[in-house]
Design a protein around this motif. Sequence first.
Motif, PDB file in Angstrom:
ATOM      1  N   ASP A  53       0.877  -1.047  -0.311  1.00 58.36           N
ATOM      2  CA  ASP A  53      -0.048   0.159   0.147  1.00 58.36           C
ATOM      3  C   ASP A  53       0.948   1.811  -0.396  1.00 58.36           C
ATOM      4  O   ASP A  53       1.937   1.015   0.894  1.00 58.36           O
ATOM      5  N   PHE A  54       0.568   1.929  -0.858  1.00 59.39           N
ATOM      6  CA  PHE A  54       1.540   3.221  -1.155  1.00 59.39           C
ATOM      7  C   PHE A  54       0.844   3.990  -0.119  1.00 59.39           C
ATOM      8  O   PHE A  54      -0.245   4.771   0.365  1.00 59.39           O
ATOM      9  N   THR A  55       1.627   5.562   0.647  1.00 57.61           N
ATOM     10  CA  THR A  55       1.616   6.069   1.291  1.00 57.61           C
ATOM     11  C   THR A  55       1.166   7.570   0.439  1.00 57.61           C
ATOM     12  O   THR A  55       1.974   7.532  -0.290  1.00 57.61           O
ATOM     13  N   GLU A  56       1.469   8.683   1.352  1.00 56.64           N
ATOM     14  CA  GLU A  56       0.901   9.691   1.172  1.00 56.64           C
ATOM     15  C   GLU A  56       2.127  10.097   0.858  1.00 56.64           C
ATOM     16  O   GLU A  56       2.449  11.358  -0.786  1.00 56.64           O
ATOM     17  N   GLU A  57       3.344  10.014   1.337  1.00 53.92           N
ATOM     18  CA  GLU A  57       5.029  10.478   0.712  1.00 53.92           C
ATOM     19  C   GLU A  57       4.707   9.740  -0.718  1.00 53.92           C
ATOM     20  O   GLU A  57       5.577  10.303  -1.223  1.00 53.92           O
ATOM     21  N   ALA A  58       4.247   8.720  -1.293  1.00 53.54           N
ATOM     22  CA  ALA A  58       4.583   8.283  -2.789  1.00 53.54           C
ATOM     23  C   ALA A  58       4.087   8.592  -3.247  1.00 53.54           C
ATOM     24  O   ALA A  58       3.836   9.190  -4.583  1.00 53.54           O
ATOM     25  N   ASP A  59       2.687   9.239  -3.482  1.00 54.34           N
ATOM     26  CA  ASP A  59       1.974  10.312  -4.392  1.00 54.34           C
ATOM     27  C   ASP A  59       2.391  11.064  -5.485  1.00 54.34           C
ATOM     28  O   ASP A  59       2.513  12.092  -4.533  1.00 54.34           O
ATOM     29  N   GLY A  60       2.129  11.369  -6.235  1.00 57.48           N
ATOM     30  CA  GLY A  60       2.782  12.128  -7.357  1.00 57.48           C
ATOM     31  C   GLY A  60       4.069  11.637  -7.594  1.00 57.48           C
ATOM     32  O   GLY A  60       4.491  12.442  -8.033  1.00 57.48           O
ATOM     33  N   TRP A  69      11.224   5.133  -3.761  1.00 58.35           N
ATOM     34  CA  TRP A  69      10.872   4.810  -2.929  1.00 58.35           C
ATOM     35  C   TRP A  69      10.711   3.410  -2.936  1.00 58.35           C
ATOM     36  O   TRP A  69      11.269   2.215  -1.348  1.00 58.35           O
ATOM     37  N   LEU A  70      10.020   3.106  -3.551  1.00 58.12           N
ATOM     38  CA  LEU A  70       9.015   1.117  -3.440  1.00 58.12           C
ATOM     39  C   LEU A  70      10.606   0.487  -2.892  1.00 58.12           C
ATOM     40  O   LEU A  70      10.480  -0.466  -1.685  1.00 58.12           O
ATOM     41  N   PHE A  71      11.909   0.405  -3.629  1.00 61.98           N
ATOM     42  CA  PHE A  71      12.442  -0.718  -3.090  1.00 61.98           C
ATOM     43  C   PHE A  71      13.366  -0.059  -1.588  1.00 61.98           C
ATOM     44  O   PHE A  71      13.592  -1.772  -1.429  1.00 61.98           O
ATOM     45  N   ASP A  72      13.421   0.600  -1.051  1.00 66.30           N
ATOM     46  CA  ASP A  72      14.113   1.219  -0.066  1.00 66.30           C
ATOM     47  C   ASP A  72      12.874   1.727   1.005  1.00 66.30           C
ATOM     48  O   ASP A  72      13.295   1.011   1.945  1.00 66.30           O
ATOM     49  N   GLN A  73      11.567   0.642   0.784  1.00 64.77           N
ATOM     50  CA  GLN A  73      11.230   0.164   1.771  1.00 64.77           C
ATOM     51  C   GLN A  73      11.172  -0.650   2.865  1.00 64.77           C
ATOM     52  O   GLN A  73      11.520  -2.086   2.306  1.00 64.77           O
TER      53      GLN A  73
END
Length: 79
Positions: A53-60, A69-73
């Motif tokens: 699930d993406f967060t607001e941090e990744a939105d846009g 961002w995804l692979f750093d989670q």
Amino acid sequence: EHIAENVAFRRARGRFVLKTNIDNIMSLDTVMFIARRDLREDVVYRATYAEFDFTEEADGLGPAPLLEWLFDQPSLLRD
């Protein structure tokens, strides 16, 4: 959807079939592995599927920053 996939698999003419969906994201390592064209016909390759699930941090974010961002989670790598 699955009926159409099965028909497509039966009609495929290549040596290998890569089954994906429009929302699948592959790591750079996976893409590079496929690009090397060093696949073996006696092996079944599969990748682990994870929903995230993406967060607001990744939105846009655009494609490159979003993948970074995804692979750093850290939670993506937890069991």
